[in-house]
Structure formats: structure tokens, C-alpha cells
Design an enzyme around this catalytic site. Structure first.
Site, PDB file in Angstrom:
ATOM      1  N   GLU A 111      32.870  42.087  75.139  1.00 54.47           N
ATOM      2  CA  GLU A 111      34.327  42.142  74.916  1.00 54.47           C
ATOM      3  C   GLU A 111      34.974  43.245  75.770  1.00 54.47           C
ATOM      4  O   GLU A 111      36.078  43.703  75.470  1.00 54.47           O
ATOM      5  CB  GLU A 111      34.645  42.362  73.426  1.00 54.47           C
ATOM      6  CG  GLU A 111      34.108  41.321  72.471  1.00 54.47           C
ATOM      7  CD  GLU A 111      34.778  39.942  72.605  1.00 54.47           C
ATOM      8  OE1 GLU A 111      35.665  39.778  73.455  1.00 54.47           O
ATOM      9  OE2 GLU A 111      34.370  39.030  71.858  1.00 54.47           O
ATOM     10  N   HIS A 135      36.700  46.585  67.728  1.00 55.43           N
ATOM     11  CA  HIS A 135      36.724  45.161  67.353  1.00 55.43           C
ATOM     12  C   HIS A 135      35.619  44.955  66.324  1.00 55.43           C
ATOM     13  O   HIS A 135      34.504  45.449  66.496  1.00 55.43           O
ATOM     14  CB  HIS A 135      36.473  44.263  68.580  1.00 55.43           C
ATOM     15  CG  HIS A 135      35.968  42.907  68.176  1.00 55.43           C
ATOM     16  ND1 HIS A 135      36.705  42.052  67.371  1.00 55.43           N
ATOM     17  CD2 HIS A 135      34.794  42.263  68.412  1.00 55.43           C
ATOM     18  CE1 HIS A 135      36.007  40.953  67.149  1.00 55.43           C
ATOM     19  NE2 HIS A 135      34.837  41.057  67.762  1.00 55.43           N
ATOM     20  N   HIS A 137      34.225  42.400  62.502  1.00 56.32           N
ATOM     21  CA  HIS A 137      34.188  41.102  61.807  1.00 56.32           C
ATOM     22  C   HIS A 137      34.276  41.258  60.288  1.00 56.32           C
ATOM     23  O   HIS A 137      33.326  40.906  59.579  1.00 56.32           O
ATOM     24  CB  HIS A 137      32.875  40.376  62.135  1.00 56.32           C
ATOM     25  CG  HIS A 137      32.637  40.063  63.571  1.00 56.32           C
ATOM     26  ND1 HIS A 137      31.422  39.590  64.044  1.00 56.32           N
ATOM     27  CD2 HIS A 137      33.435  40.146  64.654  1.00 56.32           C
ATOM     28  CE1 HIS A 137      31.495  39.389  65.356  1.00 56.32           C
ATOM     29  NE2 HIS A 137      32.700  39.742  65.759  1.00 56.32           N
ATOM     30  N   GLU A 166      50.475  50.146  50.336  1.00 56.41           N
ATOM     31  CA  GLU A 166      50.330  51.155  51.397  1.00 56.41           C
ATOM     32  C   GLU A 166      50.365  50.550  52.796  1.00 56.41           C
ATOM     33  O   GLU A 166      50.471  51.271  53.787  1.00 56.41           O
ATOM     34  CB  GLU A 166      48.987  51.892  51.244  1.00 56.41           C
ATOM     35  CG  GLU A 166      48.824  52.612  49.926  1.00 56.41           C
ATOM     36  CD  GLU A 166      49.646  53.890  49.841  1.00 56.41           C
ATOM     37  OE1 GLU A 166      49.344  54.819  50.590  1.00 56.41           O
ATOM     38  OE2 GLU A 166      50.598  53.926  49.040  1.00 56.41           O
ATOM     39  N   HIS A 207      37.490  34.793  63.777  1.00 47.30           N
ATOM     40  CA  HIS A 207      36.544  35.686  64.448  1.00 47.30           C
ATOM     41  C   HIS A 207      36.571  37.120  63.911  1.00 47.30           C
ATOM     42  O   HIS A 207      35.539  37.663  63.539  1.00 47.30           O
ATOM     43  CB  HIS A 207      36.827  35.650  65.962  1.00 47.30           C
ATOM     44  CG  HIS A 207      35.914  36.477  66.800  1.00 47.30           C
ATOM     45  ND1 HIS A 207      35.720  36.267  68.148  1.00 47.30           N
ATOM     46  CD2 HIS A 207      35.146  37.557  66.508  1.00 47.30           C
ATOM     47  CE1 HIS A 207      34.867  37.148  68.622  1.00 47.30           C
ATOM     48  NE2 HIS A 207      34.509  37.942  67.650  1.00 47.30           N
TER      49      HIS A 207
HETATM   50  P1  13P Z   1      28.670  42.202  71.959  1.00 52.79           P
HETATM   51  O1  13P Z   1      27.278  42.222  71.390  1.00 52.79           O
HETATM   52  O2  13P Z   1      28.678  41.747  73.401  1.00 52.79           O
HETATM   53  O3  13P Z   1      29.354  43.539  71.759  1.00 52.79           O
HETATM   54  O4  13P Z   1      29.498  41.095  71.178  1.00 52.79           O
HETATM   55  C1  13P Z   1      29.708  41.171  69.807  1.00 52.79           C
HETATM   56  C2  13P Z   1      30.994  40.527  69.391  1.00 52.79           C
HETATM   57  O5  13P Z   1      31.498  40.840  68.328  1.00 52.79           O
HETATM   58  C3  13P Z   1      31.644  39.535  70.286  1.00 52.79           C
HETATM   59  O6  13P Z   1      32.924  39.222  69.858  1.00 52.79           O
HETATM   60 ZN    ZN Z   2      33.301  39.662  67.741  1.00 50.58          ZN
END
Ligand code: 13P
Ligand code: ZN
Length: 274
Positions: A111, A135, A137, A166, A207
Site C-alpha cells: 500500500e 491503514h 482492518h 465524542e 476492506h
Molecule cells: P502488506 O502486507 O503489503 O502491507 O498488505 C497488507 C494490507 O493490508 C493490504 O491492504
Molecule cells: Zn489492507
């Protein structure tokens, strides 16, 4: 050097323990401030120059600590030198070289376009005061992107603001909603960076989420609050839906009380409330 490593260990460990970072899920980057930048002065580069997919002159000469592709965030605490690396951008912003890390062999996160293009925007919008981009999940944020029909930036922001009092204080500029785009692509990087020029959070449909901040704690905190609000929202839906909620007027009063610079375009104030 240890101070820098300790900072990322804290964030990556927290992310893993929150359940946001299954397998290699999620990635972190930190633009190095003057103190951290100096740690790598005079160091022998560990790679040649690797071209970036486009020139990024706004971050030329910058150094970044970036998690490695395929590496598990939960392993950073145990083996930082294997799972993170420090890269340096060349004078034109068109290539990077590895200064340290990814032992014995590796590369920055897939990313990287989202991270570096977002750093261009957040550096500029903050007058060189924002250094962190994450980033990740988190379950509830992802689940919301399946459970709610016709999501867009306006209604996702409103839903989260109303789900926890909040939220409007922590992300007064709202949360950008990005319809699904292929992971790791330039298109996703461009869309995410554009979102970061306006707001500090962006949701990637089906995602995950991205957040920025002055430091990793601030970026983490924004995501944490958004994820908590998403969790509350899902629980309310599972309990049969909201029987009452924060009104526009109450949200507005919270924003005024805490002196927040709300993006008013996200607000549908009723006539008598403006
Ligand atoms: P990477 O292992 O390349 O960091 O990817 C993980 C990820 O969350 C892709 O969206
Ligand atoms: Zn990801």
C-alpha cells in the site's frame, strides 16, 4: 533509534491486540521528524534506487519508517528489524532506497502508493505538522460497509457521529467513504490521498480504514474512536435499530462546546437549527 522503534512497537502491538491486524493485514508509515531523520545520516544504503510509480516532489528527501509487505504487525514487537524498514526518497521524489530494516530481505508495504501520496497531502495541509499514516482492518468498520445501503461520505459520517457523542470532536471533518478499489493500486492511492487532503479518516469499502495524525498515537486514536462508533452502530442495528439518536442540534452544540471545525457540508441542519 530505540525511541523510534518503541513508538511503532506500541502502535503495532495495540493494533494487533485490538484484532485489527490479522496475518499481514494493515500497514503503518511514519515520516521522520528532524530528530529521527538524523539517526540515519551517513548510513550505507541497503538497496539501489527503486522507482516510485509517479513523482512525489512534496516528499523529496524525506525519510519514512514503513512496515514491510507480507510482514505481520504482531511480530514488530518481537523482531523490529525484520518487519519494519526505513526508506529515503530521492531529491526529485521519484525513487526510494532502503536505509535500514526488512531483514534479511524485503520491501515496503504494497500500500506504499496510499501511504506516500497521503503523506504529500497531510504534510502540506498541516504545514509540516502531520507525520503518521495508518491503514488497518477493524471488524466493525468493515462490517458497516456491508450492512448499510447506499453509503457515502455524508451518511457514513453522520452515522458514526450519531453513534458516539465524542466522534464529532475527534473527527470533525468527517470520514471519507471510498467505494471499493483494488488493494495496493495507484487508483486507491490517488483516491486516498485526495480524501486525506480534506479529512483525517477514509474508509475503504469491504476492506478497512486509513487515518492520519501528527503522530502514531493521534492516527491510532482517530481510527479507534471510529471503530468504537461503528461497533456501537452495529449493536444498535442488531438490537432492532435506534429508538432515538443525537439530533443535529445536539451534534452542533457538542462541536461548539469543544470548539471543533466541523465540515458543515456534511451537515443537514434543519432550517430552525442554523
Ligand atoms: P502488506 O502486507 O503489503 O502491507 O498488505 C497488507 C494490507 O493490508 C493490504 O491492504
Ligand atoms: Zn489492507
Amino acid at each position: 533509534m530505540q525511541k523510534l522503534i518503541d513508538e511503532i512497537k506500541k502502535t503495532s502491538g495495540d493494533m494487533a491486540r485490538r484484532g485489527w491486524a490479522e496475518s499481514n493485514g494493515g500497514n503503518i508509515s511514519l515520516r521522520l521528524n528532524e530528530e529521527y531523520h538524523r539517526y540515519f545520516d551517513g548510513i550505507e544504503p541497503k538497496s539501489g534506487w527503486v522507482n516510485l510509480p509517479m513523482e512525489m516532489p512534496k516528499i523529496s528527501g524525506e525519510r519514512f519508517l514503513v512496515t514491510g509487505t507480507g510482514r505481520f504487525l504482531r511480530n514488530i514487537e518481537l523482531f523490529p528489524e525484520k518487519n519494519i524498514g526505513v526508506i529515503e526518497i530521492d531529491g526529485k521524489g521519484g525513487a526510494y532506497q532502503l536505509l535500514w530494516g526488512y531483514e534479511p530481505k524485503g520491501a515496503p508495504t504494497s500500500e506504499l502508493p496510499s501511504h506516500l501520496l497521503s503523506h504529500c497531502q497531510i504534510k502540506e495541509k498541516s504545514g509540516n505538522g502531520m507525520f503518521a499514516f495508518i491503514h488497518t482492518h477493524p471488524n466493525s468498520i468493515i462490517a458497516l460497509t456491508y450492512a448499510v445501503a447506499a453509503l457515502d461520505t455524508k451518511n457514513l459520517t453522520k452515522l458514526l457521529w450519531q453513534s458516539h457523542a465524542e466522534c464529532i470532536v475527534v473527527f470533525p471533518q468527517g470520514v471519507e467513504f471510498l467505494p471499493w478499489v483494488m488493494a495496493g493500486s495507484m487508483d486507491l492511492g490517488i483516491a486516498t490521498a485526495e480524501a486525506m487532503s480534506r479529512r483525517n479518516l477514509a474508509v475503504w469499502q469491504y476492506h478497512g480504514i486509513c487515518g492520519c495524525g501528527r503522530n502514531l498515537d493521534e492516527a491510532f486514536g482517530r481510527i479507534d474512536v471510529a471503530e468504537k462508533a461503528a461497533d456501537i452502530c452495529l449493536r444498535v442495528m442488531a438490537a432492532g435499530g435506534a429508538k432515538q439518536t443525537l439530533t443535529d442540534q445536539q451534534l452542533r452544540e457538542i462541536a461548539i462546546n469543544f470548539n471543533c471545525h466541523v465540515d458543515l457540508r456534511l451537515f443537514d441542519f434543519k432550517q430552525n437549527e442554523t
